[in-house]
Enzyme design. Structure first.
Site, short mmCIF file in Angstrom:
data_model
loop_
_atom_site.label_atom_id
_atom_site.label_comp_id
_atom_site.label_asym_id
_atom_site.label_seq_id
_atom_site.Cartn_x
_atom_site.Cartn_y
_atom_site.Cartn_z
N GLY A 1 79.63 42.41 -47.19
CA GLY A 1 78.41 42.44 -46.48
C GLY A 1 77.29 41.86 -47.08
CG PHE A 2 74.77 43.50 -48.10
CD1 PHE A 2 73.76 42.82 -47.23
CD2 PHE A 2 75.67 44.48 -47.43
CE1 PHE A 2 73.27 43.43 -46.05
CE2 PHE A 2 75.30 45.23 -46.03
CZ PHE A 2 74.12 44.51 -45.58
N GLY A 3 75.42 40.23 -51.05
CA GLY A 3 75.85 39.72 -52.49
C GLY A 3 74.95 40.78 -53.19
N GLY A 4 75.49 40.57 -54.61
CA GLY A 4 74.27 41.22 -55.46
C GLY A 4 74.58 42.91 -55.67
CG HIS B 1 85.70 36.42 -47.91
ND1 HIS B 1 85.14 37.09 -48.69
CD2 HIS B 1 86.40 37.44 -47.03
CE1 HIS B 1 85.26 38.44 -48.64
NE2 HIS B 1 86.38 38.50 -47.59
CG MET C 1 83.83 39.45 -45.19
SD MET C 1 82.58 39.58 -46.30
CE MET C 1 82.16 37.47 -46.33
N GLY D 1 78.39 35.09 -56.90
CA GLY D 1 77.17 34.87 -56.11
C GLY D 1 75.94 34.74 -57.04
CG ASP E 1 84.09 38.06 -52.94
OD1 ASP E 1 83.23 37.85 -53.33
OD2 ASP E 1 84.57 37.95 -51.63
N GLY E 2 82.81 40.17 -55.56
CA GLY E 2 81.75 41.23 -55.62
C GLY E 2 81.61 41.63 -56.94
N GLY E 3 80.46 41.31 -57.41
CA GLY E 3 79.87 41.85 -58.46
C GLY E 3 80.39 41.48 -59.77
CG HIS F 1 83.99 32.70 -52.01
ND1 HIS F 1 85.30 33.06 -51.77
CD2 HIS F 1 83.21 33.70 -51.58
CE1 HIS F 1 85.33 34.30 -51.44
NE2 HIS F 1 84.27 34.67 -51.07
CB SER G 1 79.60 33.75 -53.26
OG SER G 1 79.18 33.81 -52.14
CG MET H 1 79.35 38.16 -43.81
SD MET H 1 77.75 38.87 -44.72
CE MET H 1 78.47 38.64 -46.34
CG ASP I 1 80.96 35.36 -48.80
OD1 ASP I 1 82.34 35.73 -49.03
OD2 ASP I 1 80.42 34.99 -49.74
CG MET J 1 86.50 42.64 -50.33
SD MET J 1 85.67 41.10 -50.50
CE MET J 1 84.21 41.57 -50.80
C1 DX5 Z 1 80.29 39.98 -50.11
C2 DX5 Z 1 80.92 38.57 -50.15
C3 DX5 Z 1 80.74 38.09 -51.60
C4 DX5 Z 1 79.46 38.05 -52.23
C5 DX5 Z 1 79.66 38.02 -53.73
O1 DX5 Z 1 80.68 40.36 -48.88
O2 DX5 Z 1 82.20 38.56 -49.58
O3 DX5 Z 1 81.44 36.93 -51.73
O4 DX5 Z 1 78.77 36.88 -51.82
O5 DX5 Z 1 78.29 38.12 -54.39
P1 DX5 Z 1 78.08 38.74 -55.83
O6 DX5 Z 1 78.92 38.01 -56.59
O7 DX5 Z 1 76.64 38.57 -55.71
O8 DX5 Z 1 78.56 40.08 -55.53
ZN ZN Z 2 83.48 36.72 -50.20
#
Ligand code: DX5
Ligand code: ZN
Length: 216
Positions: free
Chosen positions: A141-144, A65, A67, A196, A174-176, A32, A7, A36, A34, A136
């Site tokens: 909304g956020f990475g990490g 993706h 959002m 990400g 997608d996520g974590g 990927h 991502s 938003m 993202d 999801m």
């Molecule tokens: C979250 C995004 C993800 C995000 C994943 O809203 O859709 O694609 O960037 O990031 P990580 O892998 O850091 O959770």
């Molecule tokens: Zn995503």
């Protein structure tokens, strides 16, 4: 082996070209991307002009993706910007079936994303129309953020639904996603891993992408 979709939300936006080149030369399968809107999710990211440039910087699959609310207003623009796969959120679409047909009529593959609280059974009536489900594993909304463990059960349910229908649909998580949880995610039945922070905060992103591929 799973497909790996780093991502770019976690990339260095001042050095985006360097990060694109790193991904091009790596075992990454997809980019990927993202998008938003600050309404469907409580954050803003990047949009069409950035994706147009990324499109020119890679031949790999651009997995976009969305959002955003009312994604149908932008479907054509994302097709023009070069999206190969366009994923919309079930929770953001009043007429999901129509939106899927619109995406496919523009020559893109269609994905549907579902938030952690949404039951995968709600996808049953569009399953045969889509190419990808994005589960999801964090609130978007956020990475990490940390992976929500309940996602593993959702993957198993969705895998059963897809297999019973005899369909060929990607299950993207997608996520974590981390090196630690990737094996369990793939064992549950997912075949696309978005990553990400795990990739872009690693000391060696290229090696980490390879490790994710081998681990899964
Ligand atoms: C979250 C995004 C993800 C995000 C994943 O809203 O859709 O694609 O960037 O990031 P990580 O892998 O850091 O959770
Ligand atoms: Zn995503």
């Amino acid at each position: 082996m799973p497909l790996i979709a780093p991502s770019l939300l976690s990339a260095n936006f001042l050095r985006l070209e360097d990060d694109c080149r790193m991904l091009n030369d790596s075992a990454a399968d997809w980019f990927h991307l993202d998008v938003m809107d600050g309404r469907f999710v409580p954050n803003l990211s990047f949009g069409l002009p950035v994706i147009e440039h990324i499109r020119k910087a890679t031949k790999k699959v651009c997995d976009v993706h969305l959002m955003i609310l009312e994604p149908e207003r932008y479907t054509e623009a994302f097709a023009k910007a070069g999206a190969d796969i366009l994923t919309v959120h079930l929770e953001a679409c009043t007429h999901l079936h129509r939106n899927i047909q619109q995406i496919k009529s523009l020559g893109m593959k269609a994905g549907v994303a579902v938030n952690p609280h949404t039951r995968v059974e709600l996808l049953q009536d569009v399953l045969e129309d889509i190419d990808l489900v994005c589960l999801m594993s964090v609130n978007p909304g956020f990475g990490g953020q940390a992976f929500i463990p309940r996602t593993l059960e959702k993957i198993r349910t969705l895998r059963r639904m897809i297999d019973e229908a005899g369909l060929n649909i990607h299950i993207e998580i997608d996520g974590g996603v981390t090196l630690e949880n990737a094996p369990a995610i793939v064992a549950a039945g997912a075949d696309v891993l978005v990553a990400g922070n795990t990739v872009f905060r690693a000391a060696d992103p290229t090696a980490t992408i390879q490790a994710l591929k081998n681990l899964g």
